[in-house]
Scaffold this motif. Sequence first.
Motif, short mmCIF file in Angstrom:
data_model
loop_
_atom_site.label_atom_id
_atom_site.label_comp_id
_atom_site.label_asym_id
_atom_site.label_seq_id
_atom_site.Cartn_x
_atom_site.Cartn_y
_atom_site.Cartn_z
N TRP A 94 2.82 3.88 -7.46
CA TRP A 94 3.00 5.32 -7.52
C TRP A 94 2.04 5.97 -8.51
O TRP A 94 1.59 7.10 -8.30
CB TRP A 94 4.46 5.65 -7.85
CG TRP A 94 5.33 5.40 -6.66
CD1 TRP A 94 6.06 4.30 -6.38
CD2 TRP A 94 5.52 6.30 -5.56
NE1 TRP A 94 6.71 4.43 -5.18
CE2 TRP A 94 6.40 5.65 -4.65
CE3 TRP A 94 5.06 7.57 -5.25
CZ2 TRP A 94 6.79 6.25 -3.45
CZ3 TRP A 94 5.46 8.17 -4.07
CH2 TRP A 94 6.31 7.52 -3.18
N ALA A 95 1.69 5.26 -9.57
CA ALA A 95 0.70 5.78 -10.51
C ALA A 95 -0.66 5.92 -9.82
O ALA A 95 -1.38 6.90 -10.02
CB ALA A 95 0.58 4.86 -11.72
N ARG A 96 -1.00 4.93 -9.00
CA ARG A 96 -2.28 4.98 -8.28
C ARG A 96 -2.29 6.13 -7.27
O ARG A 96 -3.27 6.88 -7.16
CB ARG A 96 -2.53 3.65 -7.57
CG ARG A 96 -3.90 3.59 -6.88
CD ARG A 96 -4.19 2.22 -6.32
NE ARG A 96 -3.40 1.92 -5.13
CZ ARG A 96 -2.37 1.09 -5.10
NH1 ARG A 96 -1.97 0.47 -6.21
NH2 ARG A 96 -1.72 0.85 -3.97
N LYS A 97 -1.21 6.28 -6.52
CA LYS A 97 -1.12 7.36 -5.54
C LYS A 97 -1.19 8.72 -6.23
O LYS A 97 -1.78 9.68 -5.70
CB LYS A 97 0.16 7.24 -4.72
CG LYS A 97 0.16 6.08 -3.74
CD LYS A 97 -0.88 6.27 -2.66
CE LYS A 97 -0.92 5.15 -1.66
NZ LYS A 97 -1.96 5.34 -0.62
N ASP A 98 -0.57 8.82 -7.39
CA ASP A 98 -0.62 10.07 -8.16
C ASP A 98 -2.04 10.39 -8.57
O ASP A 98 -2.50 11.54 -8.43
CB ASP A 98 0.29 9.92 -9.38
CG ASP A 98 0.29 11.15 -10.27
OD1 ASP A 98 0.93 12.15 -9.90
OD2 ASP A 98 -0.36 11.11 -11.34
N ARG A 99 -2.77 9.39 -9.07
CA ARG A 99 -4.17 9.62 -9.49
C ARG A 99 -5.03 10.01 -8.30
O ARG A 99 -5.91 10.87 -8.41
CB ARG A 99 -4.74 8.35 -10.14
CG ARG A 99 -4.20 8.05 -11.53
CD ARG A 99 -5.04 6.99 -12.21
NE ARG A 99 -5.10 5.75 -11.46
CZ ARG A 99 -4.24 4.75 -11.57
NH1 ARG A 99 -3.23 4.86 -12.42
NH2 ARG A 99 -4.37 3.65 -10.85
N GLU A 100 -4.79 9.38 -7.16
CA GLU A 100 -5.60 9.63 -5.96
C GLU A 100 -5.17 10.88 -5.20
O GLU A 100 -5.85 11.30 -4.27
CB GLU A 100 -5.51 8.43 -5.02
CG GLU A 100 -6.09 7.14 -5.61
CD GLU A 100 -5.78 5.91 -4.75
OE1 GLU A 100 -4.98 6.04 -3.80
OE2 GLU A 100 -6.34 4.84 -5.04
N LYS A 101 -4.02 11.45 -5.57
CA LYS A 101 -3.42 12.57 -4.84
C LYS A 101 -3.31 12.22 -3.35
O LYS A 101 -3.67 13.00 -2.47
CB LYS A 101 -4.22 13.85 -5.04
CG LYS A 101 -4.29 14.31 -6.48
CD LYS A 101 -5.02 15.63 -6.62
CE LYS A 101 -5.06 16.09 -8.08
NZ LYS A 101 -5.77 17.38 -8.25
N ALA A 102 -2.77 11.03 -3.11
CA ALA A 102 -2.74 10.48 -1.76
C ALA A 102 -1.30 10.34 -1.26
O ALA A 102 -0.41 9.91 -2.00
CB ALA A 102 -3.43 9.12 -1.72
N PHE A 103 -1.07 10.68 -0.01
CA PHE A 103 0.24 10.53 0.61
C PHE A 103 0.63 9.05 0.62
O PHE A 103 -0.16 8.19 1.00
CB PHE A 103 0.19 11.06 2.04
CG PHE A 103 1.52 11.07 2.75
CD1 PHE A 103 2.41 12.10 2.57
CD2 PHE A 103 1.88 10.02 3.59
CE1 PHE A 103 3.63 12.12 3.22
CE2 PHE A 103 3.10 10.02 4.24
CZ PHE A 103 3.98 11.07 4.05
N PRO A 104 1.86 8.71 0.21
CA PRO A 104 2.29 7.30 0.12
C PRO A 104 2.68 6.72 1.49
O PRO A 104 3.81 6.31 1.71
CB PRO A 104 3.49 7.38 -0.83
CG PRO A 104 4.08 8.73 -0.57
CD PRO A 104 2.91 9.63 -0.29
N SER A 105 1.72 6.69 2.39
CA SER A 105 2.01 6.32 3.78
C SER A 105 2.51 4.88 3.91
O SER A 105 3.40 4.60 4.72
CB SER A 105 0.76 6.51 4.65
OG SER A 105 -0.35 5.83 4.09
#
Length: 380
Positions: free
Chosen positions: A18-29
């Motif tokens: 979730w930290a990585r997705k937050d940094r990337e501003k990426a949908f957690p598909s």
Amino acid sequence: MVIETAREVGERFGLDYWARKDREKAFPSECWQAICEAGLGGALLPEEYGGSGVGMLEMALIVETLAATGAGATLGQLFMLNSVFGGVSLWKFGTEGLKRELLPRLSNGTLTFCMALTEPDAGTNTLALKSFATADGDGWRLNGQKTWITAVESAEKMLVIARTRKPDEVAKPTHGISMFMIDVERAGLTYQPIDKVGTLTLSSCSVFFDDVRIEPHELVGTLDRGFHELLDVLNTERIVTTACLVGAGFLATRLAVQYAGDRKVFSGRPIGSYQGLQFPLAKSHAELECARLMNLKAATLFDQGQPYGSEANLAKLLAADAANHAIDRSMQTMGGMGYSREFHVERLWRDARLFKFAPVSEEMILNYIAVHDLGMPRSY
């Protein structure tokens, strides 16, 4: 078994994911697909439409568990978007054709949803909507603007709330509002992302409708009488919101307790042995447990077909305070390290703050309690 399944999925996608997705501003598909493959995304929906049919109580426990294993509060938005905006609206008010076409794809994770309700000049006052769907042959043409619409960029379907009759044409202000389920990729529909501080894995956008065609089969619920049907969707959203806040609060508290058990200053004893740190965390835990219990009551009433609006709103009010207290106290326990990205609490802090005023503000909940539960005159 439902809780253990949710915990297993949640632990596969833990804090670092979730930290990585937050940094990337990426949908957690990847996470949402795993949730659906485990039968959790469609937990509320009947088996005949591809769901698990276990009920709202179980869905609240699923969301709470997934949030507590690492995702935090933003995890609940995945269920709001899909299981509620898509699932509840179609299951309760959609045509049989829409149910059979869309709900199985929702349950297996191949179709995602968003909802376009909030407007720049209306905010919480849904009755002040200006987006208008004008009759056009056997369908409609939609014009207007929405704002703070979550996950438009990731969604295929959008539940749109619009006026279909002008206020001066109806007997009551609640009349003349309708719900539609349309494609996001459609001529005349455009959107613009909004830069924001938290919940970065799911975008927020302003949405513009310029003569967007709506087909007759895309009406959800009753034409011109969709307002009270919409409330059923929004009240279930409260249950999901509370569940994710409770989970986020428990997660932050766990991280703080772990840190306080390891950190030693001055006396050589762990800082977790000091009452100055214990008492705030203990109080937050008590607040979270109370919010959780009220939420499970609301979910149980929903499953029993009884009124649950007051309980759902009370739970959300309590949970927003409890979660924000817990996360803030956890950050304080960690001191400077709580402010660093390394220890994850800062993300939980940024994400949870949204839910003090969304999807409904604490002030509007207090208005609801005063009028509906206490019988006081309407103040707004």
